[in-house]
Design a protein around this motif. Structure first.
Motif, PDB file in Angstrom:
ATOM      1  N   THR A 138       0.828  -1.194   0.000  1.00  0.00           N
ATOM      2  CA  THR A 138       0.000   0.000   0.000  1.00  0.00           C
ATOM      3  C   THR A 138       0.865   1.247   0.000  1.00  0.00           C
ATOM      4  O   THR A 138       0.573   2.233  -0.668  1.00  0.00           O
ATOM      5  CB  THR A 138      -0.910   0.015   1.237  1.00  0.00           C
ATOM      6  OG1 THR A 138      -1.393  -1.294   1.446  1.00  0.00           O
ATOM      7  CG2 THR A 138      -2.066   0.950   1.027  1.00  0.00           C
ATOM      8  N   THR A 171      -4.332  -3.366  -4.805  1.00  0.00           N
ATOM      9  CA  THR A 171      -4.680  -4.170  -3.631  1.00  0.00           C
ATOM     10  C   THR A 171      -4.936  -5.632  -3.987  1.00  0.00           C
ATOM     11  O   THR A 171      -4.480  -6.544  -3.305  1.00  0.00           O
ATOM     12  CB  THR A 171      -5.939  -3.609  -2.968  1.00  0.00           C
ATOM     13  OG1 THR A 171      -5.833  -2.203  -2.944  1.00  0.00           O
ATOM     14  CG2 THR A 171      -6.081  -4.156  -1.586  1.00  0.00           C
ATOM     15  N   HIS A 172      -5.692  -5.834  -5.092  1.00  0.00           N
ATOM     16  CA  HIS A 172      -6.052  -7.221  -5.439  1.00  0.00           C
ATOM     17  C   HIS A 172      -4.822  -8.041  -5.775  1.00  0.00           C
ATOM     18  O   HIS A 172      -4.710  -9.206  -5.385  1.00  0.00           O
ATOM     19  CB  HIS A 172      -7.032  -7.219  -6.616  1.00  0.00           C
ATOM     20  CG  HIS A 172      -8.346  -6.634  -6.244  1.00  0.00           C
ATOM     21  ND1 HIS A 172      -9.298  -7.350  -5.562  1.00  0.00           N
ATOM     22  CD2 HIS A 172      -8.855  -5.405  -6.433  1.00  0.00           C
ATOM     23  CE1 HIS A 172     -10.345  -6.573  -5.351  1.00  0.00           C
ATOM     24  NE2 HIS A 172     -10.104  -5.388  -5.865  1.00  0.00           N
ATOM     25  N   ILE A 225      -3.218  -8.960  -2.581  1.00  0.00           N
ATOM     26  CA  ILE A 225      -3.928 -10.026  -1.854  1.00  0.00           C
ATOM     27  C   ILE A 225      -3.641 -11.373  -2.490  1.00  0.00           C
ATOM     28  O   ILE A 225      -3.495 -12.387  -1.807  1.00  0.00           O
ATOM     29  CB  ILE A 225      -5.435  -9.709  -1.815  1.00  0.00           C
ATOM     30  CG1 ILE A 225      -5.656  -8.533  -0.871  1.00  0.00           C
ATOM     31  CG2 ILE A 225      -6.241 -10.909  -1.350  1.00  0.00           C
ATOM     32  CD1 ILE A 225      -7.053  -8.039  -0.847  1.00  0.00           C
ATOM     33  N   SER A 273     -10.399  -9.960   7.802  1.00  0.00           N
ATOM     34  CA  SER A 273     -10.408  -8.523   7.586  1.00  0.00           C
ATOM     35  C   SER A 273      -9.108  -8.039   6.961  1.00  0.00           C
ATOM     36  O   SER A 273      -8.851  -6.853   6.915  1.00  0.00           O
ATOM     37  CB  SER A 273     -10.636  -7.817   8.919  1.00  0.00           C
ATOM     38  OG  SER A 273      -9.776  -8.353   9.887  1.00  0.00           O
ATOM     39  N   PRO A 329      -7.997  -7.664   3.905  1.00  0.00           N
ATOM     40  CA  PRO A 329      -7.981  -6.676   2.814  1.00  0.00           C
ATOM     41  C   PRO A 329      -8.106  -5.246   3.300  1.00  0.00           C
ATOM     42  O   PRO A 329      -7.600  -4.335   2.648  1.00  0.00           O
ATOM     43  CB  PRO A 329      -9.190  -7.074   1.972  1.00  0.00           C
ATOM     44  CG  PRO A 329      -9.439  -8.483   2.288  1.00  0.00           C
ATOM     45  CD  PRO A 329      -9.020  -8.680   3.699  1.00  0.00           C
ATOM     46  N   ALA A 330      -8.732  -5.076   4.435  1.00  0.00           N
ATOM     47  CA  ALA A 330      -8.940  -3.709   4.908  1.00  0.00           C
ATOM     48  C   ALA A 330      -7.648  -3.050   5.352  1.00  0.00           C
ATOM     49  O   ALA A 330      -7.622  -1.849   5.620  1.00  0.00           O
ATOM     50  CB  ALA A 330      -9.946  -3.712   6.053  1.00  0.00           C
ATOM     51  N   CYS A 358      -5.208  -2.198   3.717  1.00  0.00           N
ATOM     52  CA  CYS A 358      -4.658  -1.228   2.791  1.00  0.00           C
ATOM     53  C   CYS A 358      -5.261   0.156   2.991  1.00  0.00           C
ATOM     54  O   CYS A 358      -4.821   1.114   2.357  1.00  0.00           O
ATOM     55  CB  CYS A 358      -4.850  -1.709   1.366  1.00  0.00           C
ATOM     56  SG  CYS A 358      -6.527  -2.212   1.072  1.00  0.00           S
ATOM     57  N   THR A 410     -17.894  -8.964   8.726  1.00  0.00           N
ATOM     58  CA  THR A 410     -16.544  -8.409   8.800  1.00  0.00           C
ATOM     59  C   THR A 410     -16.525  -7.009   8.208  1.00  0.00           C
ATOM     60  O   THR A 410     -15.921  -6.087   8.764  1.00  0.00           O
ATOM     61  CB  THR A 410     -15.579  -9.276   7.986  1.00  0.00           C
ATOM     62  OG1 THR A 410     -16.029 -10.604   8.017  1.00  0.00           O
ATOM     63  CG2 THR A 410     -14.191  -9.186   8.519  1.00  0.00           C
ATOM     64  N   VAL A 445     -15.310  -3.788  10.161  1.00  0.00           N
ATOM     65  CA  VAL A 445     -14.144  -3.017   9.741  1.00  0.00           C
ATOM     66  C   VAL A 445     -14.530  -1.572   9.454  1.00  0.00           C
ATOM     67  O   VAL A 445     -13.853  -0.632   9.889  1.00  0.00           O
ATOM     68  CB  VAL A 445     -13.508  -3.669   8.497  1.00  0.00           C
ATOM     69  CG1 VAL A 445     -12.475  -2.752   7.897  1.00  0.00           C
ATOM     70  CG2 VAL A 445     -12.906  -4.993   8.867  1.00  0.00           C
ATOM     71  N   VAL A 482     -13.037   1.665  11.076  1.00  0.00           N
ATOM     72  CA  VAL A 482     -12.289   2.620  10.272  1.00  0.00           C
ATOM     73  C   VAL A 482     -12.908   4.009  10.381  1.00  0.00           C
ATOM     74  O   VAL A 482     -12.212   5.009  10.513  1.00  0.00           O
ATOM     75  CB  VAL A 482     -12.254   2.155   8.805  1.00  0.00           C
ATOM     76  CG1 VAL A 482     -11.719   3.241   7.911  1.00  0.00           C
ATOM     77  CG2 VAL A 482     -11.414   0.914   8.694  1.00  0.00           C
ATOM     78  N   LYS A 534     -12.564   2.244  -0.647  1.00  0.00           N
ATOM     79  CA  LYS A 534     -11.340   1.454  -0.648  1.00  0.00           C
ATOM     80  C   LYS A 534     -11.548   0.140   0.107  1.00  0.00           C
ATOM     81  O   LYS A 534     -11.170  -0.940  -0.370  1.00  0.00           O
ATOM     82  CB  LYS A 534     -10.215   2.266  -0.001  1.00  0.00           C
ATOM     83  CG  LYS A 534      -8.876   1.926  -0.581  1.00  0.00           C
ATOM     84  CD  LYS A 534      -7.847   2.949  -0.177  1.00  0.00           C
ATOM     85  CE  LYS A 534      -6.486   2.530  -0.640  1.00  0.00           C
ATOM     86  NZ  LYS A 534      -5.422   3.336  -0.061  1.00  0.00           N
ATOM     87  N   VAL A 535     -12.142   0.262   1.273  1.00  0.00           N
ATOM     88  CA  VAL A 535     -12.399  -0.952   2.050  1.00  0.00           C
ATOM     89  C   VAL A 535     -13.294  -1.889   1.267  1.00  0.00           C
ATOM     90  O   VAL A 535     -13.009  -3.084   1.142  1.00  0.00           O
ATOM     91  CB  VAL A 535     -13.061  -0.590   3.405  1.00  0.00           C
ATOM     92  CG1 VAL A 535     -13.543  -1.850   4.086  1.00  0.00           C
ATOM     93  CG2 VAL A 535     -12.088   0.138   4.279  1.00  0.00           C
ATOM     94  N   SER A 548     -11.467  -3.600  -1.487  1.00  0.00           N
ATOM     95  CA  SER A 548     -10.513  -4.609  -1.055  1.00  0.00           C
ATOM     96  C   SER A 548     -11.218  -5.812  -0.436  1.00  0.00           C
ATOM     97  O   SER A 548     -10.654  -6.900  -0.409  1.00  0.00           O
ATOM     98  CB  SER A 548      -9.519  -4.012  -0.073  1.00  0.00           C
ATOM     99  OG  SER A 548     -10.207  -3.569   1.068  1.00  0.00           O
ATOM    100  N   MET A 549     -12.426  -5.613   0.019  1.00  0.00           N
ATOM    101  CA  MET A 549     -13.156  -6.762   0.551  1.00  0.00           C
ATOM    102  C   MET A 549     -13.899  -7.513  -0.547  1.00  0.00           C
ATOM    103  O   MET A 549     -14.652  -8.432  -0.272  1.00  0.00           O
ATOM    104  CB  MET A 549     -14.186  -6.328   1.602  1.00  0.00           C
ATOM    105  CG  MET A 549     -13.604  -5.675   2.810  1.00  0.00           C
ATOM    106  SD  MET A 549     -12.807  -6.822   3.905  1.00  0.00           S
ATOM    107  CE  MET A 549     -14.227  -7.522   4.703  1.00  0.00           C
TER     108      MET A 549
END
Lengths: 353, 820
Positions: A113, A119-120, A123, A134, A136-137, A139, B204, B208, B212, B257-258, B261-262
């Motif tokens: 990051t 991001t993907h 991961i 959790s 992924p969060a 980043c 989740t 999160v 955040v 963003k979250v 990414s999720m």
């Protein structure tokens, strides 16, 4: 006592893991693999081992990355099988093994990051054993405080991160410090946990973990030469376990050059040969370092192999994971050498059996 | 073919053949031999790595083709509607032998590659389309569900109609990313993000986000009812629609963003209701178009698959055969000039002519006469008979069920087993096609021997006069029981009849029943055991004759026979003699045979006159004991001595022997091809003999072998005879168990008087029958089976069986698992 009751819960899994261990490639497999002319030969050779037909359905130009991925996948499947069948305290022990991967993943994500990678993609590059919900969060976070509060607080890693909340900004040096602090906390915790299990598990695991700690200590020392890391900070990164602890660690914290490291290591019999014949040519540090790295790996493999000599203990699970990882590194190395036609370096892997 | 029919007694005559095949026809020749299926090729280059052999390239090519074919078949399997696959016998055969073979292979390769390419392309486009459809469907859901939120949120606000850029490019991902919806801000200050996310991740995600944003958000989510199906893997995922309201660009950016990414997908939603309905219409229109296209792609993909399905089986067949052929070719050796291939292999001698014919490429392919394989593999699981050795499996066909039945003697139980086996045999065709599972499959595999076991059990049951622990009254009993006496103890009176066959039912229920039956069964098992062992010992004889080992006949067979007969044969004769004497009229007491045998060893030459069995007994026993005593050194010394003498003779003549004449355990044969075979098996002996000090080794080995053999045999005779007593013990246990079962369940309820008793009788009857089947027939049957097996493997096989062979596994194209 373990001999009496161990098999009630752990017997089946220990048997399973010893069976897995029997599938680790031997010297003759490696001899065959190194003779391969192309990756297709390589695949044919591997299909005669326990890896079986794991590459059979891959379309033809095989990349080394695919090989490593598929091999890791096999290991992960095996680990998950073990984990799913385990009960306390073995399940906790296996969880501890995954924490190391989780730490690596966290650091990977933060670094990624920081350098604004996708991001993907990041991961996907994470080790499957260290994936948590959790993750992924991660980043999103821009400083350690946020990192901890938003994501890590609910993971098992939370206690390890508590110590490094002071480092506020995320830059490369800080991330490195975080990684080492966290890993130090993890090692100490794992060490204590193995001690609480007692018996042969403690004997075997603490031996392996002590070595792991010493390896980190030495690496940190060597890598921090000529950097802005102060000696106090360096001392704080050293795990408070291991055979160099405490006097060796104190001396290493003050060390300025590699000869001092050597003299510290020579106090421990087993570590003496790490620097043994590299003595004369202290000018080319990189040569010594890569050689040192190899010797560390060799010693690790040796220790992990020793773990299999004792029954009724959990060390075999840890040792199997480490040996298998080394094996994957080996076959990736060989595959890479074949792919890049660098036959002269193909023997530079670390044989296991 | 040949005049000789394959015999069951010995294995097929084998010949080692060497084929010289020109390289250009090697492939066809192997294909031909594979169709015949009776040549087992030897690996002529065992030291070569698998990937350094000559035909690796071809194998790799075939592997690649195999991968494509596998890809097709998984594709066809994954297709939800069944794609017809034409069976192999229906499809036109692909000719891959003969002069046009290489072209045919090339063509096939090209066809497969083309098909694969087309299929992957279609898969890709299909996948892309389904992906888009999925997105559209999700968008529709998001639109619908958010509408609900909005309606709730500001139903009283003035709804303004305005036309936004409603062609929000749903299909262009990048654009959409930029156009995440921010509220129009006119009548509605809150900004929001909407999208879909997998249901498992919702908790989740929520947690999160909450952490955040430090709780500065309002999140709402609902389930989408129908699952989304992945077009490639067919896996189902369930998703939720969410909408998150928050304030400030920084927060929204964080949320996005979250969410990304999720693994969530975000959709641009307008806060305006009209715009929303507009875009809903738009989405639905697009969806319809897309579904049409999707349908077309799907159907054309299906057509392609059907086309593949038509020839899939024949491709699979060709690929499998080609792989086998090249793997076999890899076993061959190139000659020096690399023009011909040299192959070596084992062939049944009878079939040599067939093979020659095949190699001459006769167009008429005479089918090879396959050797007749028995259903009885009991002996094979102990060891495959050495080449041309007498196969004990043949005799076990009868002796095995018989010994089993001795332990399992009961007409009723035997009948149950018999009926079960009969059913399996009658329904053979039907059952053979179904997969019966591991356990039932085993039973089905052994159905013929189970049939025999049932038959023999009925016979022994008749002998023991047992039917479900009861007796049969077929003839007049020899005993009358006076019914008018008032004594508590009734004594049977001999009425002069003799029961014609089996045990007199008069014994049933008698006090001394057990004493009588015990003595009877014990003696019977000793008699049967000695007969069985003698028979097994005799099987040595044809082996020695066949392999021309006269030494073994008089150094092994004869002393062993004398030893066995002079002690245990004598015991059997005594048992029979004792049975034939009417002791109630004799002057002496009936002697105990066990004591007699013991005292025969301990005090030879002395027999207590009161326990004498017959006149002259002491003398006979001394003679027999001496005979047995002589046999031990005879057995021990003769063979090593002969070997030693042989060795000296050869040494005196100045030769160094390569193949020791008198080999230790007699495995070694003299004919040259057997020496070859020995080498091929890689058994250390043949190689050791090549060394300089081979003779010493050899001689030492002979001595050690013979010592072990002698000790094993002499002690074995005693322990093995005792071991046959298990026949008695098991049959006794079986009889007692069935009696206990009878008296515990049924007996008390046999004469019902009222309705209740009838019900109890029926329940008990069922209970009894179930227990009979499961405990007596299955469990007891298994234990009797195991004991019979042991008697054959240990007691009988140790007397003669070498079992050092290996099964003949010829190259054949016949498919091992016929289910495909």
């Amino acid at each position: 006592m373990e001999a009496l009751l161990f098999n009630v819960d752990g017997g089946f899994l220990e048997g399973t893991v010893r069976g897995y261990k029997a599938g680790i490639l031997t010297q003759s497999h490696y001899a065959n693999l190194t003779q391969c002319e192309s990756l297709e030969d390589f695949r044919t050779q591997l299909s005669a081992t326990d890896y079986g037909n794991f590459l059979a359905n891959e379309p033809l130009p095989i990349s080394t990355a695919t090989i490593a991925d598929k091999a890791t996948q096999i290991l992960v499947d095996q680990f998950k099988y073990l984990r799913n069948n385990a009960v306390e305290p073995l399940s906790k022990f296996l969880d501890y093994i995954t924490y190391a991967y989780m730490i690596d993943n966290v650091i990977l994500l933060i670094t990624g990051t920081l350098h604004e990678r996708d991001t993907h993609e990041l991961i996907e590059r994470c080790h499957p054993l260290g994936v948590f919900e959790s993750m992924p969060a991660l980043c999103v976070a821009s400083n350690v405080e946020e990192l901890f509060q938003s994501v890590l607080v609910e993971t098992p890693l939370a206690p390890y991160f508590r110590d490094c909340l002071s480092a506020s900004d995320l830059d490369d040096l800080n991330i490195e410090i975080i990684r080492n602090t966290v890993y130090k906390a993890y090692l100490e915790d794992f060490y204590a946990y193995c001690g609480s299990l007692g018996g042969p598990t403690a004997d075997v695991m603490q031996r392996i973990l002590s070595f792991e700690a010493d390896r980190r200590t030495v690496n940190i020392t060597i890598n921090s030469f000529n950097t802005e890391l102060s000696k106090d900070e360096r001392a704080r990164l050293f795990p408070a376990i291991g055979r160099l602890f405490p006097e060796g660690n104190n001396q290493l914290a003050k060390a300025d050059e590699i000869d001092q490291v050597r003299s510290v290591c020579e106090n421990v019999g087993e570590y003496r040969q790490f620097f043994a014949d590299a003595g004369s040519s202290s000018d080319e540090d990189s040569g010594i370092l890569s050689q040192l790295e190899d010797r560390f790996f060799q010693t690790e493999v040796h220790l992990n192999k020793m773990a299999f000599l004792q029954q009724f203990q959990y060390g075999v699970f840890y040792a199997y994971m480490k040996l298998k990882e080394q094996e994957i590194r080996n076959i990736t190395w060989i595959a890479e050498c074949i792919a890049q036609n660098a036959k002269d370096r193909i023997q530079d892997f670390i044989p296991i059996f | 073919m040949s005049d000789d029919y394959p015999s069951l007694l010995r294995s097929e005559q084998m010949s080692l053949v060497q084929l010289f095949v020109p390289t250009e026809v090697a492939h066809d020749a192997v294909a031909e031999l594979g169709e015949l299926g009776n040549v087992q090729f030897k690996d002529l280059n065992p030291n070569v790595n698998p990937f350094q052999r000559s035909f690796v390239g071809e194998i790799r090519r075939v592997d690649e083709m195999g991968r494509r074919v596998r890809f097709f078949s998984t594709q066809i399997e994954q297709e939800k509607d069944v794609v017809p696959i034409r069976p192999l016998y229906d499809s036109a055969p692909l000719i891959v032998v003969g002069p046009r073979a290489p072209q045919a292979m090339d063509e096939l390769d090209v066809t497969l590659a083309a098909h694969e390419q087309r299929l992957t392309q279609m898969n890709e486009s299909y996948q892309k389309l389904s992906e888009r459809t999925k997105e559209l469907i999700e968008a529709r859901h998001v639109l619908r569900e958010t509408a609900v939120f909005f309606d709730k949120a500001h139903h009283q606000t003035d709804i303004r109609t305005s036309f936004d850029d409603s062609s929000a490019p749903l299909l262009q991902h990048d654009d959409r990313e930029n156009q995440y919806s921010v509220g129009t801000g006119v009548q509605f200050d809150l900004e929001f993000v909407a999208g879909t996310i997998e249901r498992v991740r919702v908790p989740t995600f929520e947690r999160v986000l909450w952490r955040v944003l430090r709780g500065n958000l309002y999140m709402n989510h609902t389930d989408i009812l129908e699952p989304f199906v992945d077009p490639v893997t067919g896996a189902e995922t369930r998703k939720n629609v969410f909408i998150i309201f928050a304030h400030g660009d920084a927060l929204l950016a964080k949320i996005r963003k979250v969410a990304e990414s999720m693994g969530a997908t975000l959709y641009p939603i307008d806060a305006n209701a009209d715009k929303r309905s507009e875009s809903l219409r738009e989405v639905e229109g697009r969806l319809e178009d897309l579904q049409n296209v999707l349908y077309n792609t799907g159907s054309s993909r299906r057509t392609e698959l059907t086309k593949i399905g038509e020839s899939l089986r024949s491709w699979q067949d060709v690929v499998r055969k080609e792989k086998l052929i090249y793997e076999t070719l890899n076993l061959f050796n190139f000659d020096v000039r690399r023009k011909t291939l040299i192959a070596e292999g084992w062939v049944p001698t009878r079939d040599i002519t067939t093979i020659q014919l095949a190699l001459r490429h006769a167009t008429s392919r005479a089918p090879a006469c396959l050797p007749f394989y028995m259903s009885f593999t009991i002996m094979d699981s102990y060891g495959v008979a050495s080449y041309q050795e007498v196969n004990p499996g043949l005799f076990a066909v009868i002796t095995f069920p018989f010994l089993f039945a001795v332990m399992f003697g009961d007409i009723g139980h035997g009948f149950i087993i018999f009926v079960a086996a009969l059913y399996m045999i009658l329904a053979e065709r039907k059952l053979a096609r179904v997969d019966l599972g591991e356990i039932m499959g085993q039973f089905f595999y052994g159905r013929y021997i189970i049939l025999l076991m049932g038959l023999f059990s009925m016979y022994t049951g008749l002998m023991y006069n047992d039917i479900f622990s009861k007796s049969l009254h077929i003839w007049h009993s020899a005993w009358d029981f006076p019914s008018n006496t008032t004594d508590t103890k009734i004594v049977g009176i001999d009425n002069g009849h003799r029961y014609s066959f089996g045990l007199d039912p008069g014994w049933h229920g008698a006090d001394n029943n057990l004493v009588f039956v015990n003595s009877y069964k014990m003696k019977m098992s000793v008699v049967l055991g000695v007969i069985h062992m003698t028979f097994a010992l005799c099987l040595q004889f044809p082996n020695h004759l066949k392999f021309k080992r006269p030494i073994d006949i008089y150094a092994n067979f004869i002393p062993q026979m004398i030893f066995l007969q002079s002690i245990f044969g004598y015991l059997v004769i005594c048992i029979l003699y004792k049975w034939s004497v009417d002791w109630s009229k004799a002057t002496t007491q009936p002697p105990s045979l066990l004591n007699m045998l013991i005292s025969m060893f301990l005090s030879p030459g002395k027999v207590d006159p009161s326990e004498q069995l017959y006149a002259g007994q002491p003398f006979v026993q001394v003679v027999l004991l001496l005979l047995a005593a002589i046999c031990v050194p005879w057995l021990l010394v003769t063979k090593p001595y002969l070997a030693w003498k042989d060795m000296h003779k050869i040494k005196e003549q100045g030769y160094v022997s390569i193949s020791g004449e008198g080999d230790g355990n007699g495995i070694h044969r003299n004919s040259s091809d057997e020496v070859l075979e020995g080498e091929e098996e890689g058994n250390g002996r043949a190689i050791a003999e090549d060394g300089d000090d081979g003779e010493h080794h050899d001689f030492g080995e002979v001595v050690i072998h013979q010592v072990i053999h002698t000790i094993e045999f002499c002690l074995g005779c005693i322990s093995h005879t005792a071991s046959y007593l298990r026949l008695w013990a098991l049959s006794l246990a079986h009889a007692q168990l069935s009696e206990v079962l009878w008296s515990m369940t049924l007996e008390a309820w046999l004469e019902p008087t009222g309705v209740f008793e009838w019900i109890v009788l029926i329940v008990m009857g069922v209970f009894w029958f179930v227990l009979t089947v499961f405990i007596l027939c299955l469990m007891e049957g298994l234990s009797a089976f195991l004991h019979a097996l042991r008697l054959h493997w240990v007691e009988a096989n140790s007397k003669h069986f070498e079992g050092g062979g290996y099964a003949f596994t010829p190259l054949t194209f016949a498919n091992p698992d016929s289910k495909e």
